[in-house]
Write an enzyme that holds these catalytic residues in place. Structure first.
Site, PDB file in Angstrom:
ATOM      1  NE  ARG A  27      -3.792  -2.434   2.271  1.00  0.00           N
ATOM      2  CZ  ARG A  27      -3.960  -3.635   1.876  1.00  0.00           C
ATOM      3  NH1 ARG A  27      -2.600  -4.304   1.829  1.00  0.00           N
ATOM      4  NH2 ARG A  27      -5.151  -4.205   1.895  1.00  0.00           N
ATOM      5  CG  ASP A 321      -2.626 -14.160   4.941  1.00  0.00           C
ATOM      6  OD1 ASP A 321      -3.320 -14.732   4.262  1.00  0.00           O
ATOM      7  OD2 ASP A 321      -2.356 -13.037   4.833  1.00  0.00           O
ATOM      8  CE  LYS A 348      -6.609 -16.059   1.815  1.00  0.00           C
ATOM      9  NZ  LYS A 348      -6.778 -14.508   1.536  1.00  0.00           N
ATOM     10  NE  ARG A 352      -1.373 -19.915   2.355  1.00  0.00           N
ATOM     11  CZ  ARG A 352      -1.196 -18.609   2.539  1.00  0.00           C
ATOM     12  NH1 ARG A 352      -2.122 -17.984   3.354  1.00  0.00           N
ATOM     13  NH2 ARG A 352      -0.118 -18.153   1.902  1.00  0.00           N
ATOM     14  NE  ARG A 396       1.070 -15.424   4.647  1.00  0.00           N
ATOM     15  CZ  ARG A 396       1.867 -14.290   4.988  1.00  0.00           C
ATOM     16  NH1 ARG A 396       2.807 -14.602   5.930  1.00  0.00           N
ATOM     17  NH2 ARG A 396       1.570 -13.518   4.525  1.00  0.00           N
TER      18      ARG A 396
HETATM   19  C1  S3P Z   1      -4.312  -9.209   2.096  1.00  0.00           C
HETATM   20  C2  S3P Z   1      -5.524  -9.508   2.416  1.00  0.00           C
HETATM   21  C3  S3P Z   1      -6.132 -10.949   2.712  1.00  0.00           C
HETATM   22  C4  S3P Z   1      -4.490 -11.826   2.978  1.00  0.00           C
HETATM   23  C5  S3P Z   1      -3.373 -11.618   2.079  1.00  0.00           C
HETATM   24  C6  S3P Z   1      -2.976  -9.888   2.245  1.00  0.00           C
HETATM   25  C7  S3P Z   1      -4.203  -7.838   2.078  1.00  0.00           C
HETATM   26  O1  S3P Z   1      -6.510 -11.663   1.445  1.00  0.00           O
HETATM   27  O2  S3P Z   1      -4.815 -13.100   2.917  1.00  0.00           O
HETATM   28  O3  S3P Z   1      -2.428 -12.082   2.385  1.00  0.00           O
HETATM   29  O4  S3P Z   1      -2.960  -7.095   2.043  1.00  0.00           O
HETATM   30  O5  S3P Z   1      -4.994  -7.067   1.767  1.00  0.00           O
HETATM   31  P1  S3P Z   1      -7.837 -11.258   1.479  1.00  0.00           P
HETATM   32  O6  S3P Z   1      -8.371 -10.023   1.618  1.00  0.00           O
HETATM   33  O7  S3P Z   1      -8.277 -11.770   0.040  1.00  0.00           O
HETATM   34  O8  S3P Z   1      -8.536 -12.273   2.226  1.00  0.00           O
END
Ligand code: S3P
Length: 446
Positions: A27, A321, A348, A352, A396
């Site tokens: 971000r 996660d 994922k 997983r 992971r």
């Molecule tokens: C993330 C959101 C999650 C997570 C991913 C990172 C993010 O996914 O599993 O590793 O940075 O917004 P989802 O929002 O699809 O669940």
């Protein structure tokens, strides 16, 4: 492919800082690219996934340069100023990079082509396609809405009010980021709260983002379009999703005491700490403070006996996660741990849920796999081990089983440790500094 083995450890002790938060790193780069002036990022995760995002923003006309270890300087194009990339954008293994970028591209009048590795190219993209088409963007995808795909952003986006059908911070973020370059107010409604790093980072850069609690525990998050985003300094906390591995390792190797510094403790990410404490874990948060709008603390972890618990589905978004490593803690705990509401784990970096069930069974742990649940019958101490684990391009899963090897009677082998670099470069060295015994098969023996 680099196979790796992990053997029973004596104790883990010491202080470590795991790399920067992956979600926040993506971000910071993406929002930096949409801002004017310079964004200096300290503690950026220099893992494969984030480096893909850095490459993508360069291809879109921003600059992103590493000045020293983990310090990066981004010069953005200003909102609406991105240029059409001359080539295909390869997002590697990263669903977050792909989906968040698609959100940004949806409201920029340019055409971009996105691809990824074998894992990313089998993940569902329909979940972002739906809302992004409501803004006026067009997406051309492979069957079942998978990547590679083309996205044709719109010059005249219309604001959207979108209710998330799945609890996904990635989809929420894609919609909010598309809303940024859209006149008017874009709103996302989420039934279950998910990580709010996009909201916090946007506010940090000067955008007007409101979150209000709506009916029955739902949240409405709105962004006012076309703000002036200005480059800001960002200090990235250490990633709690990476800290989770040495944290659980310290809990399950008797006599261990480990401190993990600068860990992000955003309440929408701390479901694992909550669950481990319910299991009886001794985890203290010390020295609480804030980095760029995100709470951080040092985590002090001491080994002890763990007892099985039931983890409700409502907790899943705050530890989505962390189920692979929780399943490892559950395998060493006493009694039964039941994890519910895990449907999202099937889509994922790998399936997983299936990978953990197969791997634990291969290590002599008794499990029951449901469509969206996993039950682990703990061994009340070391597990038999001896499993040979297929990691299926999943960082992971690889790290989780290397941690299990530390509390196994026989070494645990993962078939490929290379994917670990996507989120946690230096994982093996850091773990071994704390006292783990992880290394190539020949060195570690079996
Ligand atoms: C993330 C959101 C999650 C997570 C991913 C990172 C993010 O996914 O599993 O590793 O940075 O917004 P989802 O929002 O699809 O669940």
């Amino acid at each position: 492919m680099t196979p790796m083995a992990s053997r029973p450890a004596h104790t883990l002790t010491g202080v470590a800082r795991v790399p920067g938060d992956k979600s926040i790193s993506h971000r910071a780069l993406l929002i930096g690219a949409l801002s004017t002036e310079e964004t200096v990022i300290e503690g950026l995760l220099e893992g494969e996934d984030v480096l893909r995002t850095a490459a993508a923003i360069r291809a879109l006309g921003a600059t992103a340069e590493r000045s020293t270890d983990s310090v990066w300087r981004v010069r953005g194009r200003g909102l609406g100023g991105l240029v059409e990339p001359a080539d295909i954008l390869d997002m590697g293994n990263s669903g977050t990079a792909a989906r968040l970028l698609m959100g940004i591209l949806a409201s920029h009048p340019l055409t971009a082509f996105l691809t990824g590795d074998a894992s990313l190219n089998r993940r569902p993209m329909g979940r972002v396609r739906g809302p992004l088409e409501q803004f006026g963007a067009q997406l051309i995808t492979r069957s079942a809405d998978r990547m590679p795909l083309a996205i044709i952003g719109t010059a005249d986006p219309v604001p959207v009010r979108y209710r998330l059908p799945v609890a996904s911070a990635q989809v929420k973020s894609a919609v909010l980021l598309a809303g940024l370059n859209t006149p008017g107010v874009t709103t996302v409604i989420e039934q279950q709260p998910t990580r709010d790093h996009t909201e916090r980072m946007l506010r940090h850069f000067g955008a007007d983002v409101e979150s209000v609690e709506a009916d029955e525990g739902a949240w409405e998050i709105s962004v006012a379009g076309q703000p002036e985003l200005r480059g800001r300094p960002v200090q990235v906390p250490a990633d709690i999703s990476s800290a989770a591995f040495p944290m659980v390792a310290a809990l399950i190797v008797p006599g261990s005491e480990v401190t993990l510094t600068d860990v992000g403790i955003n309440p929408l990410r701390t479901g694992l700490v909550h669950t481990l404490r319910e299991m009886g874990a001794d985890i203290e948060m010390r020295n609480e403070r804030t980095f760029a709008g995100e709470p951080v603390a040092d985590l002090f972890v001491r080994a002890g006996r763990l007892a099985g618990v039931t983890v409700p589905a409502s907790r899943a978004p705050s530890m989505i996660d962390e189920y692979p490593i929780l399943a490892i803690a559950a395998a060493v705990a006493e009694g039964k741990t039941e994890m519910r509401g895990l449907a999202e784990l099937r889509v994922k970096e790998s399936d997983r849920l299936g990978a953990m069930a197969r791997g634990l069974a291969a290590c002599g742990v008794s499990i029951e796999e449901g469509d969206d649940s996993l039950t682990v019958h703990g061994c009340a101490g070391n597990v038999p081990g001896g499993g040979n684990i297929a990691t299926d391009l999943d960082h992971r899963v690889a790290m989780a089983f290397l941690v299990l090897g530390l509390a196994s009677d026989r070494a645990v082998v993962v078939d490929d440790a290379d994917p670990i670099d996507t989120s946690f470069p230096g994982f093996i060295a850091l773990m071994n500094r704390l006292g783990a015994r992880i290394g190539p098969l020949t060195e570690v023996g079996s």
